[in-house]
Motif scaffolding. Structure first.
Motif, mmCIF file in Angstrom:
data_model
loop_
_atom_site.group_PDB
_atom_site.id
_atom_site.type_symbol
_atom_site.label_atom_id
_atom_site.label_comp_id
_atom_site.label_asym_id
_atom_site.label_seq_id
_atom_site.Cartn_x
_atom_site.Cartn_y
_atom_site.Cartn_z
ATOM 1 N N ILE A 249 -8.767 -1.797 -6.939
ATOM 2 C CA ILE A 249 -7.315 -2.543 -7.247
ATOM 3 C C ILE A 249 -7.372 -2.823 -8.711
ATOM 4 C CG2 ILE A 249 -5.806 -3.970 -6.613
ATOM 5 C CD1 ILE A 249 -6.117 -1.697 -4.525
ATOM 6 N N THR A 253 -3.105 -7.250 -10.055
ATOM 7 C CA THR A 253 -1.815 -6.748 -9.054
ATOM 8 C C THR A 253 -2.573 -6.428 -7.660
ATOM 9 O OG1 THR A 253 -2.891 -4.346 -9.441
ATOM 10 C CG2 THR A 253 -1.009 -5.132 -10.803
ATOM 11 N N GLU A 254 -1.557 -5.909 -6.709
ATOM 12 C CA GLU A 254 -2.082 -5.847 -5.167
ATOM 13 C C GLU A 254 -1.634 -4.537 -4.789
ATOM 14 O OE1 GLU A 254 -0.483 -8.524 -2.825
ATOM 15 O OE2 GLU A 254 -1.625 -10.357 -3.357
ATOM 16 N N CYS A 255 -0.840 -3.780 -5.740
ATOM 17 C CA CYS A 255 -0.521 -2.578 -5.333
ATOM 18 C C CYS A 255 -0.555 -1.437 -6.269
ATOM 19 C CB CYS A 255 1.206 -2.627 -4.979
ATOM 20 S SG CYS A 255 1.652 -4.012 -4.036
ATOM 21 N N THR A 256 -1.544 -1.649 -7.151
ATOM 22 C CA THR A 256 -1.805 -0.461 -8.194
ATOM 23 C C THR A 256 -3.218 -0.107 -7.968
ATOM 24 O OG1 THR A 256 -0.207 -1.503 -10.005
ATOM 25 C CG2 THR A 256 -2.207 0.131 -10.600
ATOM 26 N N ASP A 270 1.211 1.911 -5.119
ATOM 27 C CA ASP A 270 1.661 2.387 -3.760
ATOM 28 C C ASP A 270 3.002 1.707 -3.308
ATOM 29 O OD1 ASP A 270 1.849 2.910 -1.103
ATOM 30 O OD2 ASP A 270 -0.079 1.646 -0.457
ATOM 31 N N MET A 272 4.500 1.771 -0.814
ATOM 32 C CA MET A 272 4.547 1.018 0.562
ATOM 33 C C MET A 272 4.108 -0.550 0.482
ATOM 34 S SD MET A 272 5.960 3.278 2.558
ATOM 35 C CE MET A 272 6.009 2.365 3.920
ATOM 36 N N CYS A 273 3.160 -0.512 -0.368
ATOM 37 C CA CYS A 273 2.585 -1.933 -0.684
ATOM 38 C C CYS A 273 3.694 -2.895 -1.228
ATOM 39 C CB CYS A 273 1.555 -1.769 -1.858
ATOM 40 S SG CYS A 273 0.773 -3.483 -2.186
ATOM 41 N N LEU A 274 4.730 -2.402 -2.097
ATOM 42 C CA LEU A 274 5.677 -3.390 -2.585
ATOM 43 C C LEU A 274 6.866 -3.703 -1.462
ATOM 44 C CD1 LEU A 274 6.300 -1.324 -5.946
ATOM 45 C CD2 LEU A 274 5.141 -3.502 -5.450
#
Length: 274
Positions: A249, A253-256, A270, A272-274
């Motif tokens: 990751i 960031t939490e979604c990349t 992602d 769906m993460c956003l």
């Protein structure tokens, strides 16, 4: 032998007495005596049942009305008459009872077999005044078998195959592709095996949507299959070396999600993460 003597004395004083055989018990005429270990009871005879009082002498046994309970075998054209301890099937006055049946307001003779008008695949018979119906038994060795009711007996259909979607049929020898498998109909049996793909000699490949075989691509980030070389590494945003094939990751960031593909860093977000 003192032990044997003691056992003999014990059996002499404590052996069961058959009250029924010795005549010690008089049961009611509607019951019969049944001996038990150390006791007995009067059991209701056939055609009688206990009224719930459970008297020891069987006086609580009363007649079963087989005509009202339906526990009789009278044919449809006879009338049930209850008797003490049983019943009788009698013909109505002026009738000659034969065990015939009434079906769809028509007289069917005892032993007669017929096909239902509403369902030509069902067969009925009259058996001692009772109408019995069942699904027709298919005999494919019979040349006169009804193919409408017995499609499995049709030689034209027995060699056909049904597609996996349940909508298409194929004749023996036909082939088709389903879920990247080559399938063939062989005398009514479906046989499938993996679809052969031409060899590809490249570092990065992708299987396009709707296709089964991989194709070569130059952009590693577009590839879904790669031949990872562990000697090739990637350096992430913190100058940390990542082996080929590893993923992480992205920092901050939490979604990349990033992945090392043979020395190339490929990142994607992602949704769906956003």
């Amino acid at each position: 032998n003192k032990i044997a003597t003691v056992c003999d004395v014990f059996l002499f004083f404590f052996s069961d007495i058959d009250e029924c055989a010795d005549g010690f018990v008089e049961c009611d005429s509607k019951s019969t005596c049944v001996n038990l270990p150390g006791w007995y009871h009067c059991e209701c005879r056939d055609g009688y049942h206990d009224n719930g009082l459970f008297s020891a002498s069987g006086e609580s046994c009363v007649d079963i009305n087989e005509c009202k309970t339906g526990r009789n075998t009278c044919a449809n054209d006879t009338v049930c008459f209850n008797l003490d301890g049983g019943y009788d099937c009698r013909c109505p006055h002026g009738h000659n009872c034969t065990g015939d049946c009434i079906h769809d307001n028509k007289v069917k003779h005892s032993g007669q077999i017929w096909v239902l008008d509403s369902d030509r695949c069902s067969v009925c018979s009259c058996q001692a005044g009772q109408v019995m119906c069942r699904r027709m038994v298919c005999d494919c060795d019979n040349p006169n078998a009804d193919l409408f009711c017995c499609p499995e007996c049709d030689p034209r259909l027995s060699s056909q195959c049904l597609h996996q979607n349940g909508l298409l049929t194929y004749g023996s020898g036909d082939t088709w592709v389903e879920n990247c498998q080559q399938c063939q109909c062989l005398q009514g049996q479906v046989d499938c095996w993996p679809l052969p793909c031409p060899p590809v000699d490249c570092e990065f490949t992708v299987v396009p949507e709707g296709e089964c075989c991989p194709r070569c691509v130059t952009d590693p980030c577009q590839a879904d299959t790669i031949r990872n070389d562990i000697t090739k590494t990637c350096t992430d945003e913190h100058n940390i070396s990542r082996f080929s094939g590893s993923s992480w990751i992205k920092h901050g960031t939490e979604c990349t999600l990033c992945q090392c593909k043979n020395g190339h860093i490929c990142c994607s977000v992602d949704p769906m993460c956003l």
